[in-house]
Design an enzyme around this catalytic site. Sequence first.
Site, mmCIF file in Angstrom:
data_model
loop_
_atom_site.group_PDB
_atom_site.id
_atom_site.type_symbol
_atom_site.label_atom_id
_atom_site.label_comp_id
_atom_site.label_asym_id
_atom_site.label_seq_id
_atom_site.Cartn_x
_atom_site.Cartn_y
_atom_site.Cartn_z
ATOM 1 N N GLU A 140 -1.112 -8.189 5.541
ATOM 2 C CA GLU A 140 -0.967 -8.439 7.178
ATOM 3 C C GLU A 140 -1.979 -8.378 7.908
ATOM 4 O OE1 GLU A 140 -0.572 -5.890 5.591
ATOM 5 O OE2 GLU A 140 -1.136 -3.819 6.743
ATOM 6 N N CYS A 188 0.825 -1.210 -0.033
ATOM 7 C CA CYS A 188 -0.017 0.095 0.073
ATOM 8 C C CYS A 188 0.631 1.279 0.038
ATOM 9 C CB CYS A 188 -0.957 -0.282 1.206
ATOM 10 S SG CYS A 188 -2.489 0.915 0.682
ATOM 11 N N HIS A 208 -3.291 -4.915 1.699
ATOM 12 C CA HIS A 208 -2.644 -5.152 2.987
ATOM 13 C C HIS A 208 -2.807 -6.870 3.313
ATOM 14 C CE1 HIS A 208 -2.460 -1.280 4.734
ATOM 15 N NE2 HIS A 208 -3.192 -0.828 3.775
HETATM 16 N N1 GLN Z 1 -3.949 6.227 0.591
HETATM 17 C C1 GLN Z 1 -2.696 6.034 1.402
HETATM 18 C C2 GLN Z 1 -1.400 7.110 0.637
HETATM 19 O O1 GLN Z 1 -1.718 7.431 -0.330
HETATM 20 C C3 GLN Z 1 -2.082 4.554 1.458
HETATM 21 C C4 GLN Z 1 -3.108 3.911 2.032
HETATM 22 C C5 GLN Z 1 -2.687 2.836 2.779
HETATM 23 O O2 GLN Z 1 -1.146 2.584 3.098
HETATM 24 N N2 GLN Z 1 -3.407 1.898 3.472
HETATM 25 O O3 GLN Z 1 -0.331 6.993 1.161
#
Ligand code: GLN
Length: 193
Positions: free
Chosen positions: A175, A80, A173
């Site tokens: 995890e 992410c 994610h």
């Molecule tokens: N929207 C977040 C970003 O732009 C990322 C979201 C996440 O890591 N769950 O950094």
Amino acid sequence: MKMRIGVLALQGSFAEHMESLHAAGAKPVPVKYPEQLDGIDALIIPGGESTTIRKLLNRYNVGIKIIDLANKGLPVYGTCAGMIALAKHIEYPEYAILGLMDITVQRNAFGRQLESFEENLDIPLLGKKSFRAVFIRAPLIKDTGKKVDVIARLKDGRIVAAEQDNLMVSSFHPELTGDLRMHQYFLTKVKNT
Ligand code: GLN
């Protein structure tokens, strides 16, 4: 000897990654300062808020050392916001944080209405059973360079996980569900690097 896997512990879901690594049989090592990168076999950059992670990477002088180690072959898995951190290209505004992997990433690609959702993904590398993927204000991989292999796609074909040599990323994610297969796949990669 257990593999020592660093988890960038500046912000975001690092504790959950450490639990997953532990369950997968590795030794998780929290990393906040540059010297904690010494002696690790690989690194995970967790999800969180990429703009905050960027600021902290600079403040703790840890970003520059990650770039150097990754260029020397250290396996790094970004999930992410961690994926955003690894990308060479981030859309609107165009910038890069660590700028290591040849992918173009769109932040918050699912819009405000859909802050989070889950989808069962078929990921051939992980076997027949589908993988329940959790997306939270998730980014998407819009474009991949020649050396990048796609690991997972949404049902509509959009790319949500990929790898390039020692680097690996996912929009989701792994995890948060207790399914350890993404971590296990990364550990296999670490062994083979
Ligand atoms: N929207 C977040 C970003 O732009 C990322 C979201 C996440 O890591 N769950 O950094």
